[in-house]
Scaffold this active site. Structure first.
Site: not given
Ligand code: 6V0
Length: 331
Positions: A98, A105, A137, A165
């Site tokens: 994130r 982003r 993102n 949004d």
């Molecule tokens: P987080 O809490 O760090 O979770 C990410 C998860 O992905 C972790 O549990 C990791 O272990 C897992 N992960 C990473 N690489 C791998 C892989 N290769 N295989 C399997 N699992 C993996 O992040 P959070 O959940 O807060 O955010 C996740 C993503 O959502 C980020 O890129 C944010 O920027 C995005 N968001 C998108 C939004 C949107 O409107 N599209 C809104 C909010 C966040």
């Protein structure tokens, strides 16, 4: 005789096939919010969760097990191996880093492109008929990467895009007017994030166009400051992250809302990230949000929006910014 045999007379082995299986990749804050929104609203009865960290998965799995009495016993599976995702109808991708403070982003892009490149091929192999919903993102570029890497027709890749949004703007307008947010009709198109394009020309309540009452609404000379809502909207994700460390509830509900339409084959209209080549003067192969009808094949129709020249220019600018990053990526 075991207790089970003493109690239960087996007629046939229970089937574990499901018609509504959803896989969520990434059990972080966003992945768990998606799973919660889907399970709590009973949108699916079968959820598989994949993450790279087995302990995290085990903890989440136990927590859902303890919730089953309240959720009509959904089937929740989890594994670090993608085989757990087999035969899904919808695959939601939330895996990835994130944003950190001050990072846009778009600056996240390379880290998350590499993750998408690794996870999409096995997911497609295990669920060749699924619709893929990208949340990670920068969602527009990663939806395009998912399409490229997957080899699937583009209608089966959806980015959550500007559905969130648009929901945020509807709630901000609702607060100002005292009209329920679901009764405020407003669409944001273009990039999810900094270059989102609000379609003020179409914002209405009960078919009454705001522009008919206030011709300058959302423009620079708008005296009531409605355009400030867009400044707030652009900063919304960062503000939530700054206050609580991450943003997850609204995006979880956004993804669940799209998933519901796909599973129920409901042609609801949502502003999601889709292939925009040929729309509003865009010539590149790229994904940005436009209002689309959804269904079991993903995106089935793109609405031909009647937008103003100003809105079209902003949409094209949004596309140019995203494309300039996209074209430099090695996938
Ligand atoms: P987080 O809490 O760090 O979770 C990410 C998860 O992905 C972790 O549990 C990791 O272990 C897992 N992960 C990473 N690489 C791998 C892989 N290769 N295989 C399997 N699992 C993996 O992040 P959070 O959940 O807060 O955010 C996740 C993503 O959502 C980020 O890129 C944010 O920027 C995005 N968001 C998108 C939004 C949107 O409107 N599209 C809104 C909010 C966040």
């Amino acid at each position: 005789n075991s207790l089970r045999e003493g109690l239960l007379c087996r007629v046939k082995t229970p089937s574990i096939d499901s018609f509504d299986k959803v896989t969520i990749v990434g059990a972080g804050m966003v992945g768990v919010a998606c799973a919660n929104a889907i399970l709590f609203q009973k949108i699916s009865s079968h959820v598989a969760i994949v993450d790279a960290f087995p302990k995290k998965l085990e903890g989440e799995g136990m927590d859902y097990c303890h919730s089953s009495v309240f959720l009509d016993d959904p089937y929740v599976e989890y594994d670090t191996d993608f085989c757990v995702s087999s035969n899904s109808k919808v695959v939601i991708i939330t895996a990835g880093a994130r944003q950190i403070k001050g990072e846009t982003r778009l600056e996240l892009v390379q880290k998350n492109v590499n993750i998408i490149k690794n996870i999409v091929p096995p997911l497609v192999q295990y669920s060749p008929n699924a619709v893929f919903l990208v949340v990670t993102n920068p969602v527009d570029i990663l939806s395009w990467v998912t399409w490229k890497v997957s080899g699937l027709p583009y209608n089966r890749i959806i980015g959550s895009g500007c559905h969130l949004d648009s929901a945020r703007l509807r709630s901000l307008i609702s607060e100002r007017l005292g009209v329920a947010s679901k009764c405020v009709n407003a669409f944001i198109i273009g990039e999810h994030g900094d270059n989102q394009v609000p379609l003020w020309s179409g914002v209405n309540v009960a078919g009454v166009l705001f522009r008919d009452i206030m011709p300058t609404i959302g423009l620079e000379m708008d005296q009531e400051g409605w355009s400030e809502l867009i400044t707030d909207n652009v900063k919304a994700g960062a503000t939530v992250r700054c206050l609580k460390g991450y943003s997850n509830t609204a995006i979880g509900l956004t993804a669940a809302d799209i998933t519901r339409d796909i599973l129920r084959n409901c042609p609801a209209v949502k502003s999601v990230s889709t292939m925009i080549q040929g729309h509003h003067g865009i010539h590149h192969e790229m994904f940005l949000s436009l209002p689309c009808t959804l269904g079991e094949n993903g995106v089935s129709q793109v609405i031909r929006m009647r937008i103003t020249e100003h809105e079209k220019n902003l949409f094209q600018k949004s596309a140019e910014i995203v494309y300039n990053i996209q074209k430099g990526l090695k996938i």
